[in-house]
Design a protein around this motif. Structure first.
Motif, PDB file in Angstrom:
ATOM      1  N   GLY A 193     -14.492 -10.922   6.801  1.00 18.67           N
ATOM      2  CA  GLY A 193     -15.352 -12.395   6.771  1.00 18.67           C
ATOM      3  C   GLY A 193     -16.523 -12.761   7.263  1.00 18.67           C
ATOM      4  O   GLY A 193     -17.079 -13.750   8.200  1.00 18.67           O
ATOM      5  N   PRO A 194     -17.434 -11.483   8.188  1.00 12.80           N
ATOM      6  CA  PRO A 194     -18.643 -11.225   9.045  1.00 12.80           C
ATOM      7  C   PRO A 194     -19.167 -12.636   9.141  1.00 12.80           C
ATOM      8  O   PRO A 194     -19.424 -13.173  10.654  1.00 12.80           O
ATOM      9  CB  PRO A 194     -19.049  -9.754   9.252  1.00 12.80           C
ATOM     10  N   GLY A 195     -19.667 -13.184   8.051  1.00 10.65           N
ATOM     11  CA  GLY A 195     -20.611 -13.830   7.745  1.00 10.65           C
ATOM     12  C   GLY A 195     -20.186 -15.597   8.305  1.00 10.65           C
ATOM     13  O   GLY A 195     -21.184 -17.033   8.718  1.00 10.65           O
ATOM     14  N   ARG A 196     -19.175 -16.126   7.560  1.00  8.41           N
ATOM     15  CA  ARG A 196     -18.488 -16.929   8.057  1.00  8.41           C
ATOM     16  C   ARG A 196     -18.959 -17.819   9.168  1.00  8.41           C
ATOM     17  O   ARG A 196     -19.126 -19.080   9.162  1.00  8.41           O
ATOM     18  CB  ARG A 196     -17.159 -17.146   7.647  1.00  8.41           C
ATOM     19  N   TYR A 197     -18.150 -17.297  10.488  1.00  7.63           N
ATOM     20  CA  TYR A 197     -18.483 -17.788  11.833  1.00  7.63           C
ATOM     21  C   TYR A 197     -19.551 -16.870  12.423  1.00  7.63           C
ATOM     22  O   TYR A 197     -19.336 -16.999  13.857  1.00  7.63           O
ATOM     23  CB  TYR A 197     -17.079 -17.597  12.507  1.00  7.63           C
ATOM     24  N   ALA A 198     -20.629 -16.524  11.929  1.00 11.35           N
ATOM     25  CA  ALA A 198     -22.327 -15.862  12.963  1.00 11.35           C
ATOM     26  C   ALA A 198     -22.394 -17.023  13.693  1.00 11.35           C
ATOM     27  O   ALA A 198     -22.458 -17.997  13.336  1.00 11.35           O
ATOM     28  CB  ALA A 198     -22.739 -15.448  11.615  1.00 11.35           C
ATOM     29  N   GLY A 199     -22.650 -16.645  14.624  1.00 15.21           N
ATOM     30  CA  GLY A 199     -23.392 -17.672  15.571  1.00 15.21           C
ATOM     31  C   GLY A 199     -22.207 -18.295  16.336  1.00 15.21           C
ATOM     32  O   GLY A 199     -23.359 -19.368  17.250  1.00 15.21           O
ATOM     33  N   LYS A 200     -21.204 -18.814  15.827  1.00 10.46           N
ATOM     34  CA  LYS A 200     -20.694 -19.523  16.140  1.00 10.46           C
ATOM     35  C   LYS A 200     -18.925 -18.897  17.469  1.00 10.46           C
ATOM     36  O   LYS A 200     -19.167 -18.310  17.739  1.00 10.46           O
ATOM     37  CB  LYS A 200     -19.179 -20.268  14.968  1.00 10.46           C
ATOM     38  N   THR A 201     -18.799 -20.197  17.634  1.00 11.20           N
ATOM     39  CA  THR A 201     -17.801 -20.092  18.862  1.00 11.20           C
ATOM     40  C   THR A 201     -16.238 -20.099  18.042  1.00 11.20           C
ATOM     41  O   THR A 201     -16.234 -21.508  18.054  1.00 11.20           O
ATOM     42  CB  THR A 201     -17.723 -20.713  19.812  1.00 11.20           C
ATOM     43  N   VAL A 202     -15.273 -19.386  18.122  1.00 15.90           N
ATOM     44  CA  VAL A 202     -13.847 -19.152  17.775  1.00 15.90           C
ATOM     45  C   VAL A 202     -13.010 -18.414  18.310  1.00 15.90           C
ATOM     46  O   VAL A 202     -13.295 -17.780  19.278  1.00 15.90           O
ATOM     47  CB  VAL A 202     -14.255 -18.015  16.615  1.00 15.90           C
ATOM     48  N   ALA A 203     -11.836 -18.706  18.669  1.00 12.68           N
ATOM     49  CA  ALA A 203     -11.057 -18.502  19.241  1.00 12.68           C
ATOM     50  C   ALA A 203      -9.720 -18.333  18.351  1.00 12.68           C
ATOM     51  O   ALA A 203      -9.529 -18.822  17.799  1.00 12.68           O
ATOM     52  CB  ALA A 203     -10.111 -20.225  20.368  1.00 12.68           C
ATOM     53  N   THR A 204      -9.110 -17.609  19.030  1.00 13.83           N
ATOM     54  CA  THR A 204      -8.003 -16.020  18.937  1.00 13.83           C
ATOM     55  C   THR A 204      -6.557 -16.651  19.473  1.00 13.83           C
ATOM     56  O   THR A 204      -7.518 -15.983  20.371  1.00 13.83           O
ATOM     57  CB  THR A 204      -8.349 -15.513  17.816  1.00 13.83           C
ATOM     58  N   VAL A 205      -5.656 -16.342  19.181  1.00  9.44           N
ATOM     59  CA  VAL A 205      -4.670 -16.497  20.000  1.00  9.44           C
ATOM     60  C   VAL A 205      -3.888 -15.418  20.549  1.00  9.44           C
ATOM     61  O   VAL A 205      -3.299 -15.186  18.489  1.00  9.44           O
ATOM     62  CB  VAL A 205      -3.457 -17.875  19.648  1.00  9.44           C
ATOM     63  N   LEU A 206      -4.407 -14.109  20.387  1.00  5.46           N
ATOM     64  CA  LEU A 206      -3.242 -13.106  20.899  1.00  5.46           C
ATOM     65  C   LEU A 206      -1.694 -13.302  21.548  1.00  5.46           C
ATOM     66  O   LEU A 206      -1.192 -13.465  22.555  1.00  5.46           O
ATOM     67  CB  LEU A 206      -3.641 -12.553  22.017  1.00  5.46           C
ATOM     68  N   CYS A 207      -0.912 -13.632  20.269  1.00  5.49           N
ATOM     69  CA  CYS A 207       0.324 -13.702  20.738  1.00  5.49           C
ATOM     70  C   CYS A 207       1.019 -13.085  20.781  1.00  5.49           C
ATOM     71  O   CYS A 207       2.396 -13.701  21.361  1.00  5.49           O
ATOM     72  CB  CYS A 207       0.639 -15.171  19.097  1.00  5.49           C
ATOM     73  N   GLY A 208       1.090 -11.785  20.750  1.00  5.27           N
ATOM     74  CA  GLY A 208       1.862 -10.321  21.437  1.00  5.27           C
ATOM     75  C   GLY A 208       1.340  -9.732  21.226  1.00  5.27           C
ATOM     76  O   GLY A 208       0.575  -9.127  21.213  1.00  5.27           O
ATOM     77  N   SER A 209       2.413  -8.621  22.499  1.00  3.45           N
ATOM     78  CA  SER A 209       2.032  -6.760  22.843  1.00  3.45           C
ATOM     79  C   SER A 209       3.373  -6.293  22.660  1.00  3.45           C
ATOM     80  O   SER A 209       3.565  -5.135  22.835  1.00  3.45           O
ATOM     81  CB  SER A 209       1.868  -7.167  23.990  1.00  3.45           C
ATOM     82  N   ASN A 210       4.632  -6.785  22.217  1.00  3.66           N
ATOM     83  CA  ASN A 210       5.684  -5.591  21.813  1.00  3.66           C
ATOM     84  C   ASN A 210       5.542  -5.201  20.426  1.00  3.66           C
ATOM     85  O   ASN A 210       5.931  -5.142  19.566  1.00  3.66           O
ATOM     86  CB  ASN A 210       6.378  -6.439  21.786  1.00  3.66           C
ATOM     87  N   VAL A 211       4.901  -3.866  21.228  1.00  4.08           N
ATOM     88  CA  VAL A 211       4.521  -2.730  20.047  1.00  4.08           C
ATOM     89  C   VAL A 211       4.961  -1.462  20.849  1.00  4.08           C
ATOM     90  O   VAL A 211       4.399  -1.658  21.201  1.00  4.08           O
ATOM     91  CB  VAL A 211       3.439  -2.691  19.596  1.00  4.08           C
ATOM     92  N   ALA A 212       5.899  -0.002  20.015  1.00  2.00           N
ATOM     93  CA  ALA A 212       6.003   0.755  20.322  1.00  2.00           C
ATOM     94  C   ALA A 212       3.938   1.661  20.713  1.00  2.00           C
ATOM     95  O   ALA A 212       3.486   1.487  19.839  1.00  2.00           O
ATOM     96  CB  ALA A 212       6.933   1.371  19.457  1.00  2.00           C
ATOM     97  N   PRO A 213       4.374   2.499  22.069  1.00  2.00           N
ATOM     98  CA  PRO A 213       3.408   2.574  22.444  1.00  2.00           C
ATOM     99  C   PRO A 213       3.241   4.017  20.903  1.00  2.00           C
ATOM    100  O   PRO A 213       1.661   4.543  20.834  1.00  2.00           O
ATOM    101  CB  PRO A 213       3.367   3.924  23.067  1.00  2.00           C
ATOM    102  N   LYS A 214       3.770   4.988  20.415  1.00  2.00           N
ATOM    103  CA  LYS A 214       3.777   5.367  19.371  1.00  2.00           C
ATOM    104  C   LYS A 214       2.975   5.097  18.331  1.00  2.00           C
ATOM    105  O   LYS A 214       1.441   5.446  17.683  1.00  2.00           O
ATOM    106  CB  LYS A 214       4.547   6.367  19.401  1.00  2.00           C
ATOM    107  N   ASP A 215       3.291   3.752  17.776  1.00  2.00           N
ATOM    108  CA  ASP A 215       2.882   3.378  16.529  1.00  2.00           C
ATOM    109  C   ASP A 215       1.316   2.752  17.206  1.00  2.00           C
ATOM    110  O   ASP A 215       0.835   2.684  16.481  1.00  2.00           O
ATOM    111  CB  ASP A 215       4.178   1.885  16.577  1.00  2.00           C
ATOM    112  N   PHE A 216       1.477   2.137  18.317  1.00  3.73           N
ATOM    113  CA  PHE A 216      -0.021   1.554  18.578  1.00  3.73           C
ATOM    114  C   PHE A 216      -1.147   2.821  18.618  1.00  3.73           C
ATOM    115  O   PHE A 216      -2.048   2.555  18.126  1.00  3.73           O
ATOM    116  CB  PHE A 216      -0.466   1.175  19.859  1.00  3.73           C
ATOM    117  N   GLU A 217      -0.248   3.725  18.639  1.00  2.14           N
ATOM    118  CA  GLU A 217      -1.432   5.238  18.759  1.00  2.14           C
ATOM    119  C   GLU A 217      -1.912   5.252  17.402  1.00  2.14           C
ATOM    120  O   GLU A 217      -3.164   5.737  16.872  1.00  2.14           O
ATOM    121  CB  GLU A 217      -0.814   6.223  20.239  1.00  2.14           C
ATOM    122  N   THR A 218      -0.702   5.303  16.510  1.00  2.00           N
ATOM    123  CA  THR A 218      -0.766   6.314  15.075  1.00  2.00           C
ATOM    124  C   THR A 218      -2.172   5.079  14.580  1.00  2.00           C
ATOM    125  O   THR A 218      -3.100   5.087  13.996  1.00  2.00           O
ATOM    126  CB  THR A 218       0.368   5.965  14.572  1.00  2.00           C
TER     127      THR A 218
END
Length: 319
Positions: free
Chosen positions: A289-314
């Motif tokens: 939805g690229p137009g919904r918050y165009a020019g606005k300030t939006v936060a998002t929470v990067l809640c985790g990074s437990n991912v297998a390297p092979k899966d991430f690369e794929t």
């Protein structure tokens, strides 16, 4: 609402400092790519590489203060179990985690490395939850049920307190939605501190239980999930958590698997961060939805990074 702002503020004092005051900053490169001012709240720079430690710390601290048990059990796809194991080890709790036999092997290994006894069961997360319940009834261990247990929601809500301290206007926060602890906790804290901020939950289109329930105003069973975002891949809705979400969320969005992968790729390209699929849902929503918050300030929470390297690369590889 089940959460309470005074309890949330008190909870912050009981949480191990290693989980608190996480980075929150405007990523200029990603902002240019998305057409809005994007604030990244990074919950991955701790020993369990996810936000769950905030909630499990509150659970264990409150149990410790009552002194009625030193044994806990939970069902987990991996992140909750890691957080509970980490906190339990420091506070001398015996920790058992039940998990699906199909659970992410990387996360299962980390739970065991942190000292948890991991019991694998056939079926999905709901079968693991039934096994955890039976374990609790059989042994007297305290059952930590993510999201249903209010402590997990109020621990996650401390993220909202920190976002509320940003020194500039915040138009919206996009929060990944699974069982609901993070979305309801953060949403409640922000509505108490910055009621003008839009709270928007985001869930995979292939695991839409809470979102469809939010839209219907009642629990909906959409069938078995089929998403790479295993951290938010529950099927059944907890009614009281749905009530909380209905009170605090301004909208609930669904995103595709391809958008999730592209969001992971963009986060890596523009911020240098490796995130698991569940952590990329907010950016995926901005892509769809690229137009919904165009020019606005939006936060998002990067809640985790437990991912297998092979899966991430794929997943981040351009086809």
């Amino acid at each position: 609402m089940r959460p309470d702002i005074d309890r949330i503020e008190a909870a912050a004092a009981t949480i191990n400092q290693i989980f608190l005051n996480t980075p929150q900053y405007v990523c200029e490169s990603l902002s240019r790519a998305l057409g809005c001012r994007i604030v990244l709240k990074v919950e991955t720079l701790n020993p369990v590489r996810c936000f769950k430690g905030r909630g499990t710390e509150v659970v264990l601290a409150r149990l410790q203060s009552r002194g009625d048990t030193t044994s806990v059990v939970c069902a987990s796809a991996g992140n909750l179990g890691q957080a509970l194991a980490y906190g339990g080890r420091l506070r001398n709790f015996e920790v058992t985690v039940t998990a699906s036999a199909a659970a992410n092997a990387l996360k299962v290994g980390k739970m065991r490395a942190l000292g948890a006894k991991v019991v694998l069961v056939d079926g999905e997360i709901e079968a693991a939850l039934q096994a955890a319940l039976e374990h609790a009834e059989r042994t007297g261990a305290f059952l930590v049920e993510d999201s249903k247990n209010l402590d997990t929601c109020e621990g996650a809500a401390t993220i909202g307190l920190e976002l509320a301290e940003l020194p500039y206007q915040l138009d919206a926060v996009l929060v990944s939605l699974g069982a609901g602890a993070m979305a309801t906790g953060i949403g409640y804290a922000l509505k108490c501190r910055r009621p003008d901020v839009d709270v928007v939950s985001v869930q995979p289109r292939n695991a839409p239980a809470m979102t469809l329930s939010y839209r219907a105003g009642r629990a909906v069973d959409p069938g078995a999930p089929n998403t790479i975002a295993d951290g938010v891949a529950g099927r059944y809705v907890i009614p009281e958590v749905l009530d909380d979400l209905l009170d605090v969320a301004d909208d609930a969005l669904l995103v595709s698997e391809e958008s999730i992968k592209e969001a992971m790729r963009l986060l890596y390209l523009h911020s240098g961060l490796v995130v698991e699929p569940a952590a990329a849902l907010g950016v995926a929503a901005l892509l769809e939805g690229p137009g919904r918050y165009a020019g606005k300030t939006v936060a998002t929470v990067l809640c985790g990074s437990n991912v297998a390297p092979k899966d991430f690369e794929t997943w981040i590889k351009k086809s």
